[in-house]
Design an enzyme around this catalytic site. Structure first.
Site, PDB file in Angstrom:
ATOM      1  N   GLY A  14      16.908  -5.883  20.326  1.00 30.27           N
ATOM      2  CA  GLY A  14      15.971  -5.897  19.215  1.00 30.27           C
ATOM      3  C   GLY A  14      15.544  -4.502  18.810  1.00 30.27           C
ATOM      4  O   GLY A  14      16.017  -3.486  19.351  1.00 30.27           O
ATOM      5  N   SER A 108       1.334  -6.981  19.515  1.00 29.57           N
ATOM      6  CA  SER A 108       1.338  -6.694  18.085  1.00 29.57           C
ATOM      7  C   SER A 108      -0.092  -6.476  17.624  1.00 29.57           C
ATOM      8  O   SER A 108      -1.024  -7.089  18.155  1.00 29.57           O
ATOM      9  CB  SER A 108       1.964  -7.856  17.309  1.00 29.57           C
ATOM     10  OG  SER A 108       1.687  -7.760  15.928  1.00 29.57           O
ATOM     11  N   SER A 109      -0.258  -5.628  16.635  1.00 35.33           N
ATOM     12  CA  SER A 109      -1.603  -5.362  16.117  1.00 35.33           C
ATOM     13  C   SER A 109      -2.206  -6.575  15.426  1.00 35.33           C
ATOM     14  O   SER A 109      -3.409  -6.606  15.150  1.00 35.33           O
ATOM     15  CB  SER A 109      -1.573  -4.179  15.146  1.00 35.33           C
ATOM     16  OG  SER A 109      -0.711  -4.431  14.057  1.00 35.33           O
ATOM     17  N   CYS A 110      -1.394  -7.622  15.174  1.00 42.39           N
ATOM     18  CA  CYS A 110      -1.933  -8.831  14.529  1.00 42.39           C
ATOM     19  C   CYS A 110      -2.844  -9.621  15.465  1.00 42.39           C
ATOM     20  O   CYS A 110      -3.457 -10.606  15.038  1.00 42.39           O
ATOM     21  CB  CYS A 110      -0.812  -9.712  14.016  1.00 42.39           C
ATOM     22  SG  CYS A 110       0.126 -10.535  15.319  1.00 42.39           S
ATOM     23  N   TYR A 137       1.645 -16.810  16.007  1.00 45.19           N
ATOM     24  CA  TYR A 137       2.266 -15.666  16.689  1.00 45.19           C
ATOM     25  C   TYR A 137       1.200 -14.820  17.380  1.00 45.19           C
ATOM     26  O   TYR A 137       1.365 -14.416  18.545  1.00 45.19           O
ATOM     27  CB  TYR A 137       3.035 -14.822  15.676  1.00 45.19           C
ATOM     28  CG  TYR A 137       3.629 -13.548  16.240  1.00 45.19           C
ATOM     29  CD1 TYR A 137       4.754 -13.592  17.055  1.00 45.19           C
ATOM     30  CD2 TYR A 137       3.069 -12.307  15.944  1.00 45.19           C
ATOM     31  CE1 TYR A 137       5.314 -12.429  17.569  1.00 45.19           C
ATOM     32  CE2 TYR A 137       3.621 -11.136  16.455  1.00 45.19           C
ATOM     33  CZ  TYR A 137       4.740 -11.200  17.263  1.00 45.19           C
ATOM     34  OH  TYR A 137       5.280 -10.046  17.773  1.00 45.19           O
ATOM     35  N   LYS A 141       0.638 -13.910  21.437  1.00 46.89           N
ATOM     36  CA  LYS A 141       0.539 -12.546  21.960  1.00 46.89           C
ATOM     37  C   LYS A 141      -0.783 -12.327  22.695  1.00 46.89           C
ATOM     38  O   LYS A 141      -0.842 -11.631  23.717  1.00 46.89           O
ATOM     39  CB  LYS A 141       0.711 -11.538  20.831  1.00 46.89           C
ATOM     40  CG  LYS A 141       2.132 -11.438  20.310  1.00 46.89           C
ATOM     41  CD  LYS A 141       3.072 -10.971  21.400  1.00 46.89           C
ATOM     42  CE  LYS A 141       4.496 -10.806  20.926  1.00 46.89           C
ATOM     43  NZ  LYS A 141       5.396 -10.346  22.006  1.00 46.89           N
ATOM     44  N   HIS A 180      10.420  -7.832   8.263  1.00 46.13           N
ATOM     45  CA  HIS A 180       9.123  -7.226   8.013  1.00 46.13           C
ATOM     46  C   HIS A 180       9.172  -6.386   6.737  1.00 46.13           C
ATOM     47  O   HIS A 180      10.214  -6.235   6.103  1.00 46.13           O
ATOM     48  CB  HIS A 180       8.704  -6.382   9.208  1.00 46.13           C
ATOM     49  CG  HIS A 180       8.260  -7.198  10.386  1.00 46.13           C
ATOM     50  ND1 HIS A 180       9.014  -7.316  11.544  1.00 46.13           N
ATOM     51  CD2 HIS A 180       7.148  -7.943  10.588  1.00 46.13           C
ATOM     52  CE1 HIS A 180       8.378  -8.095  12.399  1.00 46.13           C
ATOM     53  NE2 HIS A 180       7.257  -8.497  11.847  1.00 46.13           N
ATOM     54  N   ARG A 188      15.714  -4.761  -0.570  1.00 52.81           N
ATOM     55  CA  ARG A 188      15.500  -5.180  -1.951  1.00 52.81           C
ATOM     56  C   ARG A 188      15.704  -4.010  -2.922  1.00 52.81           C
ATOM     57  O   ARG A 188      16.322  -4.156  -3.985  1.00 52.81           O
ATOM     58  CB  ARG A 188      14.087  -5.745  -2.082  1.00 52.81           C
ATOM     59  CG  ARG A 188      13.916  -6.741  -3.219  1.00 52.81           C
ATOM     60  CD  ARG A 188      12.551  -7.385  -3.155  1.00 52.81           C
ATOM     61  NE  ARG A 188      12.315  -8.045  -1.876  1.00 52.81           N
ATOM     62  CZ  ARG A 188      11.109  -8.320  -1.393  1.00 52.81           C
ATOM     63  NH1 ARG A 188      10.036  -7.975  -2.070  1.00 52.81           N
ATOM     64  NH2 ARG A 188      10.983  -8.942  -0.247  1.00 52.81           N
ATOM     65  N   TRP A 203       5.992  -8.538  -2.936  1.00 47.27           N
ATOM     66  CA  TRP A 203       4.981  -9.557  -2.670  1.00 47.27           C
ATOM     67  C   TRP A 203       3.579  -8.959  -2.604  1.00 47.27           C
ATOM     68  O   TRP A 203       3.366  -7.877  -2.049  1.00 47.27           O
ATOM     69  CB  TRP A 203       5.283 -10.238  -1.338  1.00 47.27           C
ATOM     70  CG  TRP A 203       6.226 -11.394  -1.459  1.00 47.27           C
ATOM     71  CD1 TRP A 203       7.293 -11.503  -2.313  1.00 47.27           C
ATOM     72  CD2 TRP A 203       6.197 -12.599  -0.709  1.00 47.27           C
ATOM     73  NE1 TRP A 203       7.927 -12.701  -2.140  1.00 47.27           N
ATOM     74  CE2 TRP A 203       7.285 -13.403  -1.158  1.00 47.27           C
ATOM     75  CE3 TRP A 203       5.379 -13.088   0.300  1.00 47.27           C
ATOM     76  CZ2 TRP A 203       7.550 -14.659  -0.627  1.00 47.27           C
ATOM     77  CZ3 TRP A 203       5.651 -14.345   0.828  1.00 47.27           C
ATOM     78  CH2 TRP A 203       6.724 -15.123   0.364  1.00 47.27           C
TER      79      TRP A 203
END
Length: 328
Positions: A14, A108-110, A137, A141, A180, A188, A203
C-alpha cells in the site's frame, strides 16, 4: 530496532507500507517480513495466529487497512468497519501473545471530532461527534488506538499509535471511485489535459482545509518513533490519561481549492476548475497539532510542491504502464 531484527510490515504494497519498506531498506534493515494479501489474509484469525507463531516478528508496523475516499466510505460503510476491526484486532492481539517488542499502529486524522478546535491535539480524541461520511472507518481506527492503550495498561506492552495527516505519494490509489483527494485530482486533471477539456469538476465547495503529508515522510516518522529510546517511548505508552497517540503531519494546511489549483499547474491543465457544492465537503478543517512529534525531534522534510511533482511523476509512470497493458 537492530538492523537484523525481524520486522513485520503489514500492508507493504500500500501507500504507506511501500514507503516503509523503501525507508527501512535504505537504512539497512535486512530482515523484513512481507506478505501479500493472497499469502496472508490479516482478517483471518487462524492465518494470523499461524504466521506469528512461525515467524516470531520482534517489531510490527501495522499499516494494513481498508482505505478510500468519501465515495468509498459512503457506499461501503460495513466493509470499512468490519475489515479494519478484523485486521487490527488479529495483529495487535497476536503481537502481544507472541512477545513482540514494539508495535506501531497507523491510524488516520479522521479519528478526531468533526468540530474539534484546530489544530487537533492528541487529547481531543473522543471529545465530540465524528464526521458522518467516514464514521465507520474512524470508529474502527479509534478501536485500534484504544486496543493499543488497553494492552499497554493490562499487559505492559509497548504499542504506539501514529495518526498521520492525509497521505499521498508513490504507489497511491488512482482508482476513479475510491481514491483520496490528491490522486483523484491528479487523475482527473491529467485526463482533462489529455482530452483538451474546457473544465474539470471538483467535488464540494473547495473551502475545506486539509493537511497533506508525503508518504516517505510518514514512513520516516514511523521508523523514528519505533527507534525512540526506551524511556521516551515508555513515557508515551504509559500516560495514564492520554492514549499512546502521536500526530504525524506537517503542521500546515490549505484549502481544497488551492490544492486543486496547485495540482492543475503541476499537471499542466489549462481549463477551468468547476466546484460542485451539491457534493459533500467532509470535515471543514483537519490540521494536526504536531508539537509532540516536534518535541521528540522529528519534522517533515518534503514541501507540498515537491511532493505533488513526485506524485504526478508516479502517476504518469503508472498511467503509461496501464495504457501499454491495455494496448498489448
Amino acid at each position: 530496532m537492530e538492523l537484523t531484527a525481524r520486522i513485520f510490515v503489514s500492508g507493504h504494497r500500500g501507500l504507506v507500507g511501500s514507503a516503509l519498506v523503501r525507508r527501512l531498506r535504505s537504512q539497512g534493515y535486512s530482515n523484513l517480513l512481507l506478505r501479500r494479501h493472497d499469502e496472508l489474509d490479516l482478517a483471518d484469525q487462524r492465518a494470523v495466529e499461524a504466521f506469528f507463531a512461525k515467524e516470531q516478528p520482534e517489531y510490527v508496523l501495522l499499516a494494513a487497512a481498508r482505505v478510500g475516499g468519501i465515495v468509498a466510505n459512503s457506499t461501503l460503510p460495513a466493509d470499512f468497519i468490519l475489515d479494519n476491526i478484523r485486521i487490527q484486532t488479529n495483529v495487535i492481539d497476536q503481537a502481544y501473545r507472541n512477545g513482540v517488542r514494539r508495535l506501531l499502529f497507523l491510524g488516520s486524522s479522521c479519528i478526531f471530532p468533526k468540530h474539534a478546535p484546530q489544530p487537533l491535539k492528541e487529547e481531543y480524541l473522543l471529545t465530540g461527534p465524528l464526521e458522518p461520511t467516514n464514521r465507520p472507518y474512524a470508529v474502527a481506527k479509534i478501536a485500534g488506538v484504544e486496543m493499543c492503550w488497553a494492552y499497554n495498561r493490562q499487559f505492559q506492552t509497548e504499542f504506539l499509535a501514529a495518526m498521520p495527516a492525509n497521505l499521498y505519494g508513490p504507489g497511491d490509489n488512482y482508482d476513479g471511485t475510491n481514491s483520496h483527494v490528491i490522486p483523484a485530482l491528479i487523475r482527473r486533471l491529467h485526463q482533462g489535459k489529455q482530452q483538451n477539456a474546457l473544465s474539470v469538476t471538483v467535488w464540494g465547495t473547495g473551502t475545506p482545509r486539509r493537511e497533506f503529508l508525503y508518504s516517505d515522510d510518514a514512513a520516516d516518522a514511523c521508523i523514528f518513533l519505533m527507534n525512540l529510546p526506551g524511556p521516551q517511548l515508555t513515557r508515551l505508552v504509559r500516560r495514564p490519561d492520554i492514549p499512546p497517540l502521536v500526530n504525524v503531519g506537517t503542521g500546515n494546511d490549505l484549502t481544497i481549492r488551492d490544492l486543486a489549483q496547485a495540482i492543475s499547474r503541476e499537471v499542466g491543465f489549462k481549463g477551468e476548475l468547476h466546484f460542485d457544492p451539491s457534493k459533500p465537503d467532509g470535515t471543514p478543517r483537519k490540521l494536526l497539532d504536531v508539537g509532540l512529534l516536534h518535541s521528540l525531534g522529528w519534522k517533515a522534510m518534503t514541501p507540498l510542491h515537491q511532493g505533488l511533482s513526485l506524485a504526478y511523476q508516479d502517476y504518469c509512470t503508472h498511467f503509461t504502464e496501464q495504457a501499454e497493458k491495455v494496448a498489448g
